[in-house]
Design a protein around this motif. Structure first.
Motif, PDB file in Angstrom:
ATOM      1  N   ILE A 198       0.841  -1.201   0.000  1.00  0.00           N
ATOM      2  CA  ILE A 198       0.000   0.000   0.000  1.00  0.00           C
ATOM      3  C   ILE A 198       0.875   1.250   0.000  1.00  0.00           C
ATOM      4  CG2 ILE A 198      -1.631   1.365   1.374  1.00  0.00           C
ATOM      5  CD1 ILE A 198      -2.979  -1.273   2.141  1.00  0.00           C
ATOM      6  N   LEU A 199       1.932   1.235   0.817  1.00  0.00           N
ATOM      7  CA  LEU A 199       2.859   2.372   0.824  1.00  0.00           C
ATOM      8  C   LEU A 199       3.500   2.570  -0.547  1.00  0.00           C
ATOM      9  CD1 LEU A 199       4.837   2.344   4.191  1.00  0.00           C
ATOM     10  CD2 LEU A 199       3.462   4.178   3.240  1.00  0.00           C
ATOM     11  N   LEU A 200       3.883   1.467  -1.168  1.00  0.00           N
ATOM     12  CA  LEU A 200       4.477   1.543  -2.495  1.00  0.00           C
ATOM     13  C   LEU A 200       3.487   2.134  -3.505  1.00  0.00           C
ATOM     14  CD1 LEU A 200       6.996   0.846  -4.186  1.00  0.00           C
ATOM     15  CD2 LEU A 200       5.915  -1.338  -4.672  1.00  0.00           C
ATOM     16  N   GLY A 201       2.237   1.732  -3.416  1.00  0.00           N
ATOM     17  CA  GLY A 201       1.213   2.276  -4.299  1.00  0.00           C
ATOM     18  C   GLY A 201       0.996   3.766  -4.073  1.00  0.00           C
ATOM     19  N   LEU A 202       1.001   4.187  -2.820  1.00  0.00           N
ATOM     20  CA  LEU A 202       0.835   5.615  -2.535  1.00  0.00           C
ATOM     21  C   LEU A 202       2.032   6.418  -3.030  1.00  0.00           C
ATOM     22  CD1 LEU A 202      -0.750   5.428   1.020  1.00  0.00           C
ATOM     23  CD2 LEU A 202      -1.865   6.092  -1.103  1.00  0.00           C
ATOM     24  N   TYR A 203       3.232   5.864  -2.864  1.00  0.00           N
ATOM     25  CA  TYR A 203       4.421   6.551  -3.384  1.00  0.00           C
ATOM     26  C   TYR A 203       4.402   6.584  -4.913  1.00  0.00           C
ATOM     27  CZ  TYR A 203       6.453   6.454   1.293  1.00  0.00           C
ATOM     28  OH  TYR A 203       6.696   6.641   2.628  1.00  0.00           O
ATOM     29  N   ALA A 204       3.863   5.556  -5.530  1.00  0.00           N
ATOM     30  CA  ALA A 204       3.769   5.532  -6.996  1.00  0.00           C
ATOM     31  C   ALA A 204       2.830   6.630  -7.493  1.00  0.00           C
ATOM     32  CB  ALA A 204       3.303   4.167  -7.481  1.00  0.00           C
ATOM     33  N   THR A 205       1.798   6.939  -6.733  1.00  0.00           N
ATOM     34  CA  THR A 205       0.909   8.025  -7.154  1.00  0.00           C
ATOM     35  C   THR A 205       1.515   9.390  -6.882  1.00  0.00           C
ATOM     36  OG1 THR A 205      -0.273   8.032  -5.041  1.00  0.00           O
ATOM     37  CG2 THR A 205      -1.172   6.658  -6.806  1.00  0.00           C
TER      38      THR A 205
ATOM     39  N   ILE B 108      -2.785   8.820 -12.022  1.00  0.00           N
ATOM     40  CA  ILE B 108      -3.184   8.757 -10.612  1.00  0.00           C
ATOM     41  C   ILE B 108      -4.524   8.037 -10.478  1.00  0.00           C
ATOM     42  CG2 ILE B 108      -3.925  10.165  -8.646  1.00  0.00           C
ATOM     43  CD1 ILE B 108      -1.764  12.203  -9.530  1.00  0.00           C
ATOM     44  N   ILE B 109      -5.474   8.351 -11.340  1.00  0.00           N
ATOM     45  CA  ILE B 109      -6.773   7.681 -11.301  1.00  0.00           C
ATOM     46  C   ILE B 109      -6.612   6.183 -11.531  1.00  0.00           C
ATOM     47  CG2 ILE B 109      -8.980   7.438 -12.528  1.00  0.00           C
ATOM     48  CD1 ILE B 109      -8.849  10.501 -12.992  1.00  0.00           C
ATOM     49  N   ALA B 110      -5.817   5.810 -12.528  1.00  0.00           N
ATOM     50  CA  ALA B 110      -5.622   4.387 -12.837  1.00  0.00           C
ATOM     51  C   ALA B 110      -4.961   3.655 -11.674  1.00  0.00           C
ATOM     52  CB  ALA B 110      -4.785   4.241 -14.098  1.00  0.00           C
ATOM     53  N   LEU B 111      -3.983   4.279 -11.034  1.00  0.00           N
ATOM     54  CA  LEU B 111      -3.311   3.631  -9.903  1.00  0.00           C
ATOM     55  C   LEU B 111      -4.255   3.453  -8.721  1.00  0.00           C
ATOM     56  CD1 LEU B 111       0.196   5.344 -10.033  1.00  0.00           C
ATOM     57  CD2 LEU B 111      -0.323   2.945 -10.494  1.00  0.00           C
TER      58      LEU B 111
ATOM     59  N   GLY C 267      -5.518  -0.007  -7.171  1.00  0.00           N
ATOM     60  CA  GLY C 267      -5.381  -0.263  -5.736  1.00  0.00           C
ATOM     61  C   GLY C 267      -6.700  -0.650  -5.092  1.00  0.00           C
ATOM     62  N   PHE C 268      -7.785  -0.005  -5.508  1.00  0.00           N
ATOM     63  CA  PHE C 268      -9.111  -0.369  -5.004  1.00  0.00           C
ATOM     64  C   PHE C 268      -9.427  -1.821  -5.328  1.00  0.00           C
ATOM     65  CE2 PHE C 268     -11.637   3.865  -4.629  1.00  0.00           C
ATOM     66  CZ  PHE C 268     -10.688   4.340  -3.741  1.00  0.00           C
ATOM     67  N   ILE C 269      -9.153  -2.211  -6.559  1.00  0.00           N
ATOM     68  CA  ILE C 269      -9.460  -3.578  -6.980  1.00  0.00           C
ATOM     69  C   ILE C 269      -8.613  -4.578  -6.210  1.00  0.00           C
ATOM     70  CG2 ILE C 269      -9.312  -5.182  -8.938  1.00  0.00           C
ATOM     71  CD1 ILE C 269     -10.063  -2.741 -10.726  1.00  0.00           C
ATOM     72  N   ILE C 270      -7.333  -4.291  -6.055  1.00  0.00           N
ATOM     73  CA  ILE C 270      -6.443  -5.211  -5.329  1.00  0.00           C
ATOM     74  C   ILE C 270      -6.857  -5.325  -3.873  1.00  0.00           C
ATOM     75  CG2 ILE C 270      -4.072  -5.476  -4.482  1.00  0.00           C
ATOM     76  CD1 ILE C 270      -3.181  -4.248  -7.196  1.00  0.00           C
ATOM     77  N   LEU C 271      -7.144  -4.212  -3.216  1.00  0.00           N
ATOM     78  CA  LEU C 271      -7.549  -4.264  -1.816  1.00  0.00           C
ATOM     79  C   LEU C 271      -8.903  -4.933  -1.643  1.00  0.00           C
ATOM     80  CD1 LEU C 271      -6.384  -0.799  -0.446  1.00  0.00           C
ATOM     81  CD2 LEU C 271      -5.407  -3.047   0.009  1.00  0.00           C
TER      82      LEU C 271
ATOM     83  N   VAL D  52     -12.093  10.579  -2.990  1.00  0.00           N
ATOM     84  CA  VAL D  52     -11.875  12.026  -3.076  1.00  0.00           C
ATOM     85  C   VAL D  52     -10.697  12.327  -3.996  1.00  0.00           C
ATOM     86  CG1 VAL D  52     -11.132  14.049  -1.744  1.00  0.00           C
ATOM     87  CG2 VAL D  52     -12.945  12.581  -0.863  1.00  0.00           C
ATOM     88  N   ILE D  53      -9.617  11.571  -3.875  1.00  0.00           N
ATOM     89  CA  ILE D  53      -8.446  11.779  -4.727  1.00  0.00           C
ATOM     90  C   ILE D  53      -8.787  11.498  -6.190  1.00  0.00           C
ATOM     91  CG2 ILE D  53      -6.134  10.905  -5.258  1.00  0.00           C
ATOM     92  CD1 ILE D  53      -5.752  10.620  -2.212  1.00  0.00           C
ATOM     93  N   ILE D  54      -9.564  10.469  -6.446  1.00  0.00           N
ATOM     94  CA  ILE D  54      -9.972  10.154  -7.818  1.00  0.00           C
ATOM     95  C   ILE D  54     -10.823  11.282  -8.398  1.00  0.00           C
ATOM     96  CG2 ILE D  54     -11.479   8.633  -9.176  1.00  0.00           C
ATOM     97  CD1 ILE D  54     -10.399   6.302  -7.527  1.00  0.00           C
ATOM     98  N   ILE D  55     -11.763  11.802  -7.616  1.00  0.00           N
ATOM     99  CA  ILE D  55     -12.632  12.877  -8.096  1.00  0.00           C
ATOM    100  C   ILE D  55     -11.827  14.143  -8.369  1.00  0.00           C
ATOM    101  CG2 ILE D  55     -14.519  14.427  -7.411  1.00  0.00           C
ATOM    102  CD1 ILE D  55     -15.787  11.963  -6.033  1.00  0.00           C
ATOM    103  N   VAL D  56     -10.899  14.481  -7.472  1.00  0.00           N
ATOM    104  CA  VAL D  56     -10.069  15.673  -7.684  1.00  0.00           C
ATOM    105  C   VAL D  56      -9.188  15.490  -8.914  1.00  0.00           C
ATOM    106  CG1 VAL D  56      -8.179  17.030  -6.700  1.00  0.00           C
ATOM    107  CG2 VAL D  56     -10.141  16.438  -5.286  1.00  0.00           C
TER     108      VAL D  56
END
Length: 151
Positions: A49-56, A98-101, A105-109, A125-129
């Motif tokens: 999850i941390l890696l995914g957040l850093y990737a975004t 960012i939206i795709a990541l 992440g939603f699908i994986i979690l 919220v991040i996806i909408i922004v």
């Protein structure tokens, strides 16, 4: 007056970058450790999850760089420059990355049954922004394309 506005806008973009960098370096690892301690059944997902957040964060910082570059071009050259159109395209691509990541992440979690509601709300919220940023950059690009561009 124009110089003051561009300096304030640049300072706002830099401040946003510093805040997000602080969150990435200091706050996210602490939150990930606390979440792993509270929910040990999904502690194995702490580093992915941390890696995914850093990737975004990478496309986010690149979009901030492009924004600063566009401010510089507007100050030095013109609003109607082809590099402004390129910058808007890069910002749009960053928003879509960012939206795709986040969707991935939603699908994986969700498949791992480790999807807390607060994380879903923050991610939504991040996806909408990001979608709003992409839409805004496309709109501005289309408006600028109606005028003759200078190099």
């Amino acid at each position: 007056m124009k110089k003051i506005n561009s300096v304030l806008l640049s300072l706002g973009i830099i401040a946003m970058g510093i805040i997000v960098l602080f969150l990435c370096v200091y706050l996210l690892p602490i939150l990930a450790q606390e979440a792993a301690a509270v929910h040990p059944e999904v502690a194995y997902l702490q580093y992915p999850i941390l890696l995914g957040l850093y990737a975004t964060a990478i496309p986010f910082f690149y979009a901030l760089y492009e924004s600063l570059n566009m401010i510089y071009v507007i100050e030095r050259k013109s609003l109607f420059s082809s590099s402004i159109i390129k910058g808007l395209n890069y910002i749009k691509y960053c928003a879509f990355i960012i939206i795709a990541l986040y969707v991935a992440g939603f699908i994986i979690l969700d498949t791992a049954n480790a999807f807390p509601p607060i994380m879903a709300l923050a991610g939504l919220v991040i996806i909408i922004v990001s979608l709003m940023v992409a839409t805004g950059s496309v709109f501005i690009k289309n408006v600028l394309l109606k005028f003759p561009l200078s190099n």
